[in-house]
Design an enzyme around this catalytic site. Sequence first.
Site, short mmCIF file in Angstrom:
data_model
loop_
_atom_site.label_atom_id
_atom_site.label_comp_id
_atom_site.label_asym_id
_atom_site.label_seq_id
_atom_site.Cartn_x
_atom_site.Cartn_y
_atom_site.Cartn_z
N GLU A 265 -4.81 -2.51 -0.96
CA GLU A 265 -6.89 -2.91 -0.15
C GLU A 265 -7.75 -2.71 -1.47
OE1 GLU A 265 -7.76 -2.41 3.65
OE2 GLU A 265 -5.87 -2.43 3.63
N HIS A 283 -9.10 -7.28 7.20
CA HIS A 283 -8.93 -5.77 6.99
C HIS A 283 -9.93 -6.38 8.95
CE1 HIS A 283 -8.48 -1.34 6.89
NE2 HIS A 283 -8.92 -1.24 8.33
#
Length: 317
Positions: A265, A283
Amino acid sequence: MNPPALYITHRLPDPVMDEARRRFRLVAEPTDQTPAPAELHQGFSQAEAVICTLNVTVDAALLAQAARLKIVANFAVGYNNIDVAAARARGIIVSNTPDVLTDATADLTWALLLASARRVVEGDRVVRAGAWSGWAPTQMLSAEVTGKTLGIIGMGRIGQAVALRAAGFRMPVIYASRRAAPSPAPAWKYLAKEDVLAEADFLSLHVPLTDATHHLIGERELERMKRTAFLINTSRGPVVDEAALVAALQNGRLAGAGLDVYEREPAVHPGLIGLPHVVLLPHLGSGTFATRVKMGMICLENIAAVLNGRPAPNRVG
């Protein structure tokens, strides 16, 4: 007396920021951007307390600069972003935010499960593009959810909350975990991980990221799953070998996936982007306003406790 110095790595919801300013002296005004290494070092070196987010790595080198630091309050349940041993060696407390985000994450897990199975995002794109020509008996046929088997790996607070929601869909629940969980009626079945992989129609992951869970789901595990199964991940990205997942999806070894987290990420494996049978979220697991406010307030309460000589209510490690 001057209020204690607090460094916050990312801007938090307004009620939390207002309370932080009322009780502490902010080293710097946080923004929505991840601070550069130099900013982090400066903030940690001046602070008596830090609130950090999971995308900030708090390692031994950063802690070595923090001579005044007494507590790092992680704005998350998981704390794999913090070198807890290095903090302990320096007498620095580490805390997290358990319990408060359980329902929000469980709800989002079901949003991903339903969206993946029923092709919700694909259908939305068709309508928005003006490509829908009207109802047809064979248009965008999708997978059943009700009555199918839900497999869960990691039956902690969030895993159990996800399992409880399965009752509304009359889904049998099977799970693998470090230990058996309290089971409501109808009973949840406690199985070996290999059996959960083989029997689940929907596999949902709810484990912390540790050395033992890194790539917990890889090529071998994906091969064991049904070709008609869906993988849902709202835990941590590196729990899944993303390259192996892309290969399985491209080769028809898996029916689909719903992902809220990614191995690197905010980067996402490019192979995932073009797959229509994958739902990708940025997320958002704990991302309701109320939950994020509660998380911030828990961080502030842990900090206040430690700076006033009391035990942190949510100390980890």
